[in-house]
Design a protein around this motif. Structure first.
Motif, mmCIF file in Angstrom:
data_model
loop_
_atom_site.group_PDB
_atom_site.id
_atom_site.type_symbol
_atom_site.label_atom_id
_atom_site.label_comp_id
_atom_site.label_asym_id
_atom_site.label_seq_id
_atom_site.Cartn_x
_atom_site.Cartn_y
_atom_site.Cartn_z
ATOM 1 N N ALA A 27 6.246 3.543 -4.014
ATOM 2 C CA ALA A 27 5.757 3.971 -2.697
ATOM 3 C C ALA A 27 4.474 3.248 -2.311
ATOM 4 O O ALA A 27 4.325 2.773 -1.169
ATOM 5 C CB ALA A 27 5.534 5.485 -2.696
ATOM 6 N N PHE A 28 3.522 3.151 -3.233
ATOM 7 C CA PHE A 28 2.257 2.496 -2.902
ATOM 8 C C PHE A 28 2.438 0.998 -2.649
ATOM 9 O O PHE A 28 1.786 0.417 -1.778
ATOM 10 C CB PHE A 28 1.225 2.722 -4.008
ATOM 11 C CG PHE A 28 0.452 3.993 -3.849
ATOM 12 C CD1 PHE A 28 -0.099 4.337 -2.638
ATOM 13 C CD2 PHE A 28 0.265 4.858 -4.919
ATOM 14 C CE1 PHE A 28 -0.833 5.511 -2.480
ATOM 15 C CE2 PHE A 28 -0.446 6.036 -4.780
ATOM 16 C CZ PHE A 28 -0.998 6.367 -3.554
ATOM 17 N N THR A 50 2.048 6.594 -9.996
ATOM 18 C CA THR A 50 2.921 7.738 -10.284
ATOM 19 C C THR A 50 3.454 7.717 -11.710
ATOM 20 O O THR A 50 3.301 8.681 -12.465
ATOM 21 C CB THR A 50 4.099 7.781 -9.287
ATOM 22 O OG1 THR A 50 3.575 7.873 -7.961
ATOM 23 C CG2 THR A 50 4.995 8.981 -9.554
ATOM 24 N N GLY A 109 3.939 0.665 0.705
ATOM 25 C CA GLY A 109 2.902 1.016 1.667
ATOM 26 C C GLY A 109 1.929 -0.135 1.904
ATOM 27 O O GLY A 109 1.531 -0.397 3.048
ATOM 28 N N CYS A 110 1.551 -0.827 0.840
ATOM 29 C CA CYS A 110 0.666 -1.998 0.987
ATOM 30 C C CYS A 110 1.345 -3.101 1.797
ATOM 31 O O CYS A 110 0.724 -3.732 2.667
ATOM 32 C CB CYS A 110 0.260 -2.527 -0.388
ATOM 33 S SG CYS A 110 -0.858 -1.448 -1.311
ATOM 34 N N LEU A 163 1.171 10.343 0.085
ATOM 35 C CA LEU A 163 0.830 10.314 -1.338
ATOM 36 C C LEU A 163 -0.655 10.006 -1.532
ATOM 37 O O LEU A 163 -1.329 10.624 -2.367
ATOM 38 C CB LEU A 163 1.687 9.256 -2.041
ATOM 39 C CG LEU A 163 1.560 9.133 -3.556
ATOM 40 C CD1 LEU A 163 1.957 10.428 -4.246
ATOM 41 C CD2 LEU A 163 2.429 7.980 -4.071
ATOM 42 N N PHE A 164 -1.177 9.078 -0.737
ATOM 43 C CA PHE A 164 -2.592 8.721 -0.819
ATOM 44 C C PHE A 164 -3.472 9.918 -0.455
ATOM 45 O O PHE A 164 -4.482 10.197 -1.116
ATOM 46 C CB PHE A 164 -2.878 7.546 0.112
ATOM 47 C CG PHE A 164 -4.304 7.066 0.073
ATOM 48 C CD1 PHE A 164 -4.817 6.449 -1.052
ATOM 49 C CD2 PHE A 164 -5.127 7.230 1.176
ATOM 50 C CE1 PHE A 164 -6.136 6.004 -1.099
ATOM 51 C CE2 PHE A 164 -6.440 6.795 1.152
ATOM 52 C CZ PHE A 164 -6.939 6.178 0.015
ATOM 53 N N SER A 218 3.940 6.760 1.352
ATOM 54 C CA SER A 218 2.762 6.265 0.641
ATOM 55 C C SER A 218 1.478 6.806 1.262
ATOM 56 O O SER A 218 0.508 7.083 0.559
ATOM 57 C CB SER A 218 2.743 4.730 0.645
ATOM 58 O OG SER A 218 2.590 4.228 1.965
ATOM 59 N N GLN A 257 9.588 5.009 2.259
ATOM 60 C CA GLN A 257 8.593 4.691 1.241
ATOM 61 C C GLN A 257 7.239 4.381 1.866
ATOM 62 O O GLN A 257 6.195 4.809 1.373
ATOM 63 C CB GLN A 257 9.060 3.491 0.415
ATOM 64 C CG GLN A 257 10.218 3.785 -0.520
ATOM 65 C CD GLN A 257 9.824 4.707 -1.645
ATOM 66 O OE1 GLN A 257 9.854 5.920 -1.507
ATOM 67 N NE2 GLN A 257 9.457 4.161 -2.767
ATOM 68 N N ASP A 312 4.301 1.659 -9.101
ATOM 69 C CA ASP A 312 4.510 2.734 -8.141
ATOM 70 C C ASP A 312 5.162 2.172 -6.877
ATOM 71 O O ASP A 312 4.534 1.448 -6.104
ATOM 72 C CB ASP A 312 3.178 3.396 -7.783
ATOM 73 C CG ASP A 312 3.373 4.667 -6.979
ATOM 74 O OD1 ASP A 312 3.749 4.557 -5.802
ATOM 75 O OD2 ASP A 312 3.179 5.756 -7.540
#
Length: 451
Positions: free
Chosen positions: A149-150, A391, A153-154, A34-35, A31, A27, A147
């Protein structure tokens, strides 16, 4: 001392041993991709190639046989077909955590569930308050989901400076409210029901359950059955991605070959000379084939399917979805449009208020407990990150809004998600700095007391 030939060859991926850790690893990496896909979609949608890029996703793709026409746009195949696998993997992860993972304890599972519930109810209330009686009021589903993944990611930006329990809380919450959102999509944004097709879909689900009951273990068989279920539900008027949720939750978590049986099967191979394994269809070759199957079946279907599909979802399906849906024209953007403002308020204020408020109530009432290392300030910071709806919000927006308001809705989603991400990251940054200073001061004081 262990002989290297008695274990599997070591690969760089072998250090990721736990399914949960592997899920977070994928994930976090996905991310970033995805970004980049979001930035590329925005750049192309506001470039000289705008018309060709936006028109590409409307390309019709399908099959036609006489009067039978099963043609959909490329965007439809992505949003309804590929995203079914996205929800299938989310459901696998949810079931694995509840049955095998950290959420087996009902009081621990209650905390992210309560947060997810608040993160759906409160933003929707804010949205209705701002959009009541206006065009676009039907789009309340866009502020419900997070979302995954985001968010992960954070959190990856902080490494080990934040407790793993915060990651588990936010991951579980995101999965809960994504599943809740897709249930709303299936029945709130579907079309007029075709009961015959729905009946066939339910029959297909029954066939899947029956095949599992009688011991059919072939993955390709279940993929064919799943595709048939998807086609029936797609034709029924219920949103087809619900098939992914249902089939994911039906996937068994029980292993077929126990550790003891696996060791016994593998033990039959140890005394066989290496050359005998090449002598045609002998008993030794049979034992090798049986051992290969036993090793595969020593993992549960949930774990095997998640391992197989999750990289495809993270590194292919989600970036493709972003390319197909994140392309909005920002020239002349008007943030004062009611839809944009309602979505921003729902994501930036509604989500954190709902998540933190319902989590606090769950703990105070005794329904839920805080995991070790998880505190109120950390939950509050994480609550802001749940406002990253990207998403799922884009997914629902494509169903809920007409072309006249869709661009404004997407603008609100991107802006609200960016604001929520920034607020959550800044809060976590302040908390980690404060924790580091406190630890340093404590260490200095302890050293000063040493005689």
């Amino acid at each position: 001392m262990i002989d290297n030939h008695q274990s599997l060859p070591q690969e760089s991926a072998d250090r990721i041993t736990k399914p949960f850790a592997r899920f977070l690893e994928i994930q976090a990496a996905a991310s970033g991709l995805l970004f980049l896909a979001v930035l590329l979609a925005l750049a192309l949608a506001n470039s000289p190639w705008q018309e060709g890029f936006l028109g590409f996703w409307k390309t019709p793709v399908g099959l036609t046989f006489g009067s039978f026409d099963f043609t959909r746009s490329l965007r439809h195949w992505i949003n309804d077909g590929l995203m079914t696998l996205f929800f299938f993997v989310l459901s696998l992860e949810l079931k694995r955590e509840i049955v095998l993972g950290e959420l087996q304890n009902p009081r621990q599972a209650a905390l992210p569930f309560a947060g997810a519930l608040g993160g759906m109810v409160v933003p929707v209330a804010f949205y209705h308050l701002l959009m009541s009686g206006q065009p676009g009021a039907h789009g309340w589903g866009t502020v419900m989901a997070t979302d995954t993944a985001f968010v992960i990611g954070c959190l990856a930006l902080f490494g080990r400076r934040i407790p793993s329990t915060l990651r588990l809380f936010l991951l579980s919450l995101a999965i809960f409210d994504d599943v809740g959102a897709i249930l709303v999509v299936a029945f709130g944004y579907g079309e007029a029901l075709n009961w015959s097709a729905l009946g066939l879909g339910l029959l297909g689900i029954g066939v899947v359950a029956g095949a599992s009951r009688v011991g059919i273990r072939s993955v390709p068989v279940y993929f064919l059955l799943g595709a048939a279920v998807w086609l029936c539900i797609d034709a029924s008027g219920v949103h087809a991605t619900i098939a992914g949720v249902i089939l994911g939750l039906m996937t068994p978590t029980r292993i077929w070959v126990s550790d003891a049986r696996l060791h016994a099967i593998l033990g039959r191979l140890r005394a066989v000379p290496a050359g005998d394994r090449q002598q045609g269809d002998t008993a030794t070759r049979h034992n090798l084939r049986q051992a290969s199957r036993a090793v595969t079946e020593a993992l549960s279907p949930v774990e095997r399917l998640e391992t197989m599909l999750h990289p495809w979802v993270g590194f292919a399906i989600m970036p493709i979805f972003a390319l197909a849906n994140a392309g909005i024209t920002v020239q002349g953007a008007d943030f004062e449009q009611p839809v944009s403002l309602a979505i921003i308020v729902g994501l930036v204020l509604g989500k954190p208020i709902g998540v933190f408020g319902f989590s606090w109530l769950a703990v105070r009432s005794g329904l839920a407990v805080l995991a070790p290392g998880l505190s109120g300030p950390l939950i509050l910071a994480g609550s802001f990150l749940t406002g990253i709806g990207f998403t799922m919000s884009l997914f629902i927006a494509g169903l809920a809004f007409d072309p006249a308001t869709l661009n404004a809705a997407k603008l609100g989603i991107l802006s609200g998600s960016a604001i929520a991400a920034t607020a959550g990251i800044l809060m976590l940054l302040l908390l980690t700095i404060h924790a580091a200073r406190t630890k340093s001061a404590t260490s200095t004081a302890e050293q000063g007391r040493v005689p």
